[in-house]
Scaffold this active site. Structure first.
Site, PDB file in Angstrom:
ATOM      1  CD  GLN A 152      -2.836   1.328   2.331  1.00 20.90           C
ATOM      2  OE1 GLN A 152      -3.397   2.372   2.564  1.00 20.90           O
ATOM      3  NE2 GLN A 152      -3.040   0.278   3.093  1.00 20.90           N
ATOM      4  CD  GLU A 274      -1.873   2.142   8.272  1.00 21.85           C
ATOM      5  OE1 GLU A 274      -1.596   2.383   7.098  1.00 21.85           O
ATOM      6  OE2 GLU A 274      -1.979   3.045   9.137  1.00 21.85           O
ATOM      7  CG  ASP A 303       0.447   0.892   4.670  1.00 24.49           C
ATOM      8  OD1 ASP A 303       1.658   0.844   4.925  1.00 24.49           O
ATOM      9  OD2 ASP A 303      -0.302  -0.082   4.783  1.00 24.49           O
TER      10      ASP A 303
HETATM   11  N1  CAO Z   1      11.661 -10.345  -9.246  1.00 31.05           N
HETATM   12  C1  CAO Z   1      12.258 -11.151  -8.350  1.00 31.05           C
HETATM   13  N2  CAO Z   1      12.181 -10.987  -7.029  1.00 31.05           N
HETATM   14  C2  CAO Z   1      11.425  -9.953  -6.594  1.00 31.05           C
HETATM   15  C3  CAO Z   1      10.764  -9.077  -7.458  1.00 31.05           C
HETATM   16  C4  CAO Z   1      10.907  -9.304  -8.845  1.00 31.05           C
HETATM   17  N3  CAO Z   1      10.319  -8.502  -9.740  1.00 31.05           N
HETATM   18  N4  CAO Z   1      10.106  -8.162  -6.728  1.00 31.05           N
HETATM   19  C5  CAO Z   1      10.338  -8.443  -5.437  1.00 31.05           C
HETATM   20  N5  CAO Z   1      11.134  -9.527  -5.358  1.00 31.05           N
HETATM   21  C6  CAO Z   1      11.666 -10.156  -4.156  1.00 31.05           C
HETATM   22  C7  CAO Z   1      12.576  -9.238  -3.397  1.00 31.05           C
HETATM   23  O1  CAO Z   1      13.837  -9.207  -4.011  1.00 31.05           O
HETATM   24  C8  CAO Z   1      12.601  -9.896  -2.038  1.00 31.05           C
HETATM   25  O2  CAO Z   1      13.471 -11.010  -2.082  1.00 31.05           O
HETATM   26  P1  CAO Z   1      14.684 -11.242  -1.058  1.00 31.05           P
HETATM   27  O3  CAO Z   1      14.204 -10.890   0.304  1.00 31.05           O
HETATM   28  O4  CAO Z   1      14.937 -12.721  -1.230  1.00 31.05           O
HETATM   29  O5  CAO Z   1      15.804 -10.430  -1.479  1.00 31.05           O
HETATM   30  C9  CAO Z   1      11.187 -10.448  -1.945  1.00 31.05           C
HETATM   31  O6  CAO Z   1      10.632 -10.402  -3.265  1.00 31.05           O
HETATM   32  C10 CAO Z   1      10.173  -9.778  -1.068  1.00 31.05           C
HETATM   33  O7  CAO Z   1      10.511  -8.527  -0.621  1.00 31.05           O
HETATM   34  P2  CAO Z   1       9.997  -7.995   0.786  1.00 31.05           P
HETATM   35  O8  CAO Z   1      10.847  -8.557   1.865  1.00 31.05           O
HETATM   36  O9  CAO Z   1       9.938  -6.522   0.680  1.00 31.05           O
HETATM   37  O10 CAO Z   1       8.498  -8.557   0.889  1.00 31.05           O
HETATM   38  P3  CAO Z   1       7.731  -9.170   2.160  1.00 31.05           P
HETATM   39  O11 CAO Z   1       6.401  -9.584   1.631  1.00 31.05           O
HETATM   40  O12 CAO Z   1       8.499 -10.180   2.893  1.00 31.05           O
HETATM   41  O13 CAO Z   1       7.555  -7.915   3.139  1.00 31.05           O
HETATM   42  C11 CAO Z   1       6.799  -5.706   3.746  1.00 31.05           C
HETATM   43  C12 CAO Z   1       6.537  -6.976   2.913  1.00 31.05           C
HETATM   44  C13 CAO Z   1       5.758  -4.682   3.341  1.00 31.05           C
HETATM   45  C14 CAO Z   1       6.670  -6.025   5.212  1.00 31.05           C
HETATM   46  C15 CAO Z   1       8.218  -5.179   3.451  1.00 31.05           C
HETATM   47  O14 CAO Z   1       8.346  -5.025   2.065  1.00 31.05           O
HETATM   48  C16 CAO Z   1       8.542  -3.883   4.149  1.00 31.05           C
HETATM   49  O15 CAO Z   1       8.809  -3.830   5.345  1.00 31.05           O
HETATM   50  N6  CAO Z   1       8.562  -2.767   3.376  1.00 31.05           N
HETATM   51  C17 CAO Z   1       8.918  -1.463   3.881  1.00 31.05           C
HETATM   52  C18 CAO Z   1       7.828  -0.857   4.706  1.00 31.05           C
HETATM   53  C19 CAO Z   1       6.539  -0.763   3.965  1.00 31.05           C
HETATM   54  O16 CAO Z   1       6.402  -0.214   2.895  1.00 31.05           O
HETATM   55  N7  CAO Z   1       5.480  -1.253   4.602  1.00 31.05           N
HETATM   56  C20 CAO Z   1       4.146  -0.992   4.139  1.00 31.05           C
HETATM   57  C21 CAO Z   1       3.540  -2.142   3.556  1.00 31.05           C
HETATM   58  S1  CAO Z   1       1.889  -1.753   3.164  1.00 31.05           S
HETATM   59  O17 CAO Z   1       1.057  -2.214   4.523  1.00 31.05           O
END
Ligand code: CAO
Length: 563
Positions: A152, A274, A303
């Site tokens: 989000q 969030e 978010d």
């Molecule tokens: N091709 C290949 N891999 C991809 C990709 C693509 N196009 N897009 C994403 N990925 C991979 C990433 O490289 C990552 O892999 P690794 O961890 O192995 O390097 C993986 O997908 C997932 O990334 P993530 O850790 O960001 O995703 P998650 O679902 O585990 O976590 C969230 C989600 C939101 C908790 C985390 O992204 C986060 O803390 N973000 C920052 C704060 C934020 O924006 N929070 C708000 C979320 S909305 O409520």
């Protein structure tokens, strides 16, 4: 004094005129490669020495930059030449624009009028467009966003930029896409509302960022775009090979914008959603009733609020880039975004040192304050006491309530309306300080009146005498509210797989940048279009890319259906 200004203006205009009369053949831009080599000049030094007061040289430099950037991915030298040419062309454009604006201003307003306008001499801006309002393009036309966002916070940011006209190229994992495509699904097989309502005005390209060919495409996109926006967990983008350092090396003009849960410090590596941000940013501890637990709010201040902050940071960075020519990192931590929106409670925390918070109803109830700002229920939070009161039908309708503010200047009108004219002169009620310890009883009396009317009747009667009140509108009422449709705040969009749905349009209305809300893209809908039209891959190259697995789903796609 007036005379001095005039002569200064004149000499500027004359300088500008003279400069465009420079004999074109003498421009160093036209000297041969042989001559340059003879002088020991490199292509970059040649470009850097080119005069910038000459319109034709400026145009030549801009064209040279364009051509050189095309070759930049294969030749580091071409990249250096392109950078140098672009920097010089920008300087030329700025210089010329300033000169031209002066000349035009003199013609249009005459020098007296210009003097009256003081410093408003254009500041290097072009002549005002002659096109009718709303027909001169959109605010962010020409800005290309490499949208690496998901869930989000990030998508909120890029959708807002898209509403303002930026071209958002959303990169998604082949076969999976943004996880929200499959979250909270209401229509089988169609993208969820969670996804569609946050990803309008974007194009979708699928790229496996861990595939070598995928990495190559991403690097081309980095060179092609102006802004990279991401909200992955800390370190994820680095692991993809797109650290800030690398991106800055590939494209020094790129703005690299991130949402993270926390800023640098003990929690910087944490993943955040969030409600984590609402709690860590001070909102939850100050929301709810004093005798109940902390509460999170339905408004997604962690978010969507942080996405909004990030969009503001990006636009400021784009503006700064027009002066500096370089990109920068823009970071917005969700904790910081929430705190910014909860700043009035940090204000109250500091006020506590100097005595009780008299506008909190607990003061009137004689309940002592502790060390931290308490939850204040529905107290207004400002200097004008307010509370939520029942209206007619409250027994069956959970939203038959109104927010009522006893604003001091309209106290007399309130007394007349609720049938308590004697309160206007009664020393226990006549002044705001006298009312503070009695707020609970005062609101109970006002409620006796509001309960005899619907929330809309209260709204009408109170607004007629300037009493500020707010009906508690349900989401059903908001979805059906015609005035919100008329202003484009609530928009109905048609989608090829899910049909019509409502979304929130641009909450910011601009007179010269009109928002057209477009449906969200299907997963990978624009992959080939972006590869060919934006990045210049040939049909054969696209076929090769497909077989490399860089843009297509793996044989066994991961499930997009998430909890
Ligand atoms: N091709 C290949 N891999 C991809 C990709 C693509 N196009 N897009 C994403 N990925 C991979 C990433 O490289 C990552 O892999 P690794 O961890 O192995 O390097 C993986 O997908 C997932 O990334 P993530 O850790 O960001 O995703 P998650 O679902 O585990 O976590 C969230 C989600 C939101 C908790 C985390 O992204 C986060 O803390 N973000 C920052 C704060 C934020 O924006 N929070 C708000 C979320 S909305 O409520």
């Amino acid at each position: 004094m007036a005379k001095k200004t005039k002569s200064k203006t004149k000499s500027k205009a004359t300088r500008a005129k003279k400069s465009v009369q420079r004999p074109k053949g003498k421009s160093p831009a036209r000297s041969s490669a042989k001559q340059r080599r003879a002088k020991g000049a490199t292509p970059q030094s040649f470009v850097s020495a080119a005069p910038t007061q000459d319109a034709s040289t400026g145009k030549f430099l801009a064209d040279l930059a364009k051509v050189a950037y095309r070759a930049a991915s294969t030749s580091p030298l071409a990249k250096q030449v392109a950078d140098a040419a672009l920097a010089r062309a920008t300087e030329a454009a700025e210089g010329l624009a300033a000169g031209m604006v002066d000349t035009v201003a003199d013609k249009v307003f005459g020098s007296n009028r210009r003097r009256q306008k003081g410093q408003q001499n254009g500041h290097g801006l072009p002549e005002p467009s002659a096109k009718p309002w709303g027909q001169a393009g959109k605010a962010l036309d020409g800005v290309r966003i490499l949208d690496f966002t998901h869930v989000q916070s990030g998508p909120t940011c890029t959708q807002l930029l898209g509403y303002m006209g930026a071209d958002c190229i959303k990169v998604e994992r082949p076969g999976v896409g943004d996880i929200t495509r499959g979250q909270l699904r209401d229509v089988k097989g169609a993208d969820s509302l969670y996804f569609t309502m946050l990803n309008g005005n974007k194009r979708s390209i699928t790229i496996d960022s861990k595939n070598p060919k995928g990495k190559e495409i991403l690097e081309r996109l980095v060179k092609h775009c102006d802004v990279l926006v991401e909200n992955f967990a800390p370190g994820a983008l680095d692991r993809m090979g797109l650290s800030w350092e690398r991106v800055n090396e590939l494209n020094p003009r790129m703005i690299y914008a991130s949402v993270k849960g926390f800023g640098p410090g003990p929690y910087e590596d944490c993943k955040v959603y969030e409600n984590v941000a609402q709690c860590a940013g001070g909102s939850a501890s100050t929301t709810g009733f004093r005798d109940g637990p902390p509460l999170v709010t339905g408004a997604q201040i962690g978010d969507s609020g942080t996405g909004l902050h990030l969009a503001w940071g990006i636009v400021c960075a784009l503006y700064q880039r027009t002066r500096t020519g370089r990109g920068q990192r823009v970071l917005c931590a969700m904790q910081d975004g929430v705190l910014n929106l909860t700043r009035v409670k940090l204000r109250d925390q500091q006020r506590l040192k100097h005595g009780p918070l008299t506008e909190y109803s607990q003061y009137g109830e004689g309940i002592p304050f502790g060390e931290a700002v308490p939850r204040a229920g529905n107290d207004s939070g400002g200097g004008q006491p307010g509370w939520i009161l029942k209206c007619k039908g409250w027994e069956t309708d959970p939203d038959a309530y109104i927010y009522f503010i006893t604003q001091a200047p309209v106290w007399g009108a309130i007394c007349d309306l609720i049938g308590k004219p004697d309160w206007k002169t009664d020393p226990d009620y006549a002044t705001p300080p006298a009312r503070l310890p009695r707020l609970k009883a005062i609101f109970a009396t006002i409620e006796e009146w509001t309960m005899t009317k619907t929330k809309f009747e209260v709204m009408e009667e109170c607004n007629a005498v300037d009493i500020p009140v707010g009906p508690i509108l349900s989401m059903k009422e908001i979805a059906e509210e015609q005035s919100l449709r008329d202003t484009g705040t609530v928009v109905e969009v048609d989608h090829p797989t899910r049909g019509k749905y409502l979304t929130v349009g641009n909450p910011v209305k601009m007179s010269d940048s009109i928002t057209e809300v477009q449906r969200s893209p299907l997963l990978g809908e624009h992959t080939e279009e972006i590869l060919q039209k934006e990045l210049g891959y040939t049909t054969e190259e696209v076929a090769e890319i497909k077989t490399s697995g860089a843009i297509t789903a793996p044989a066994k796609p991961a499930s997009a259906e998430a909890a």
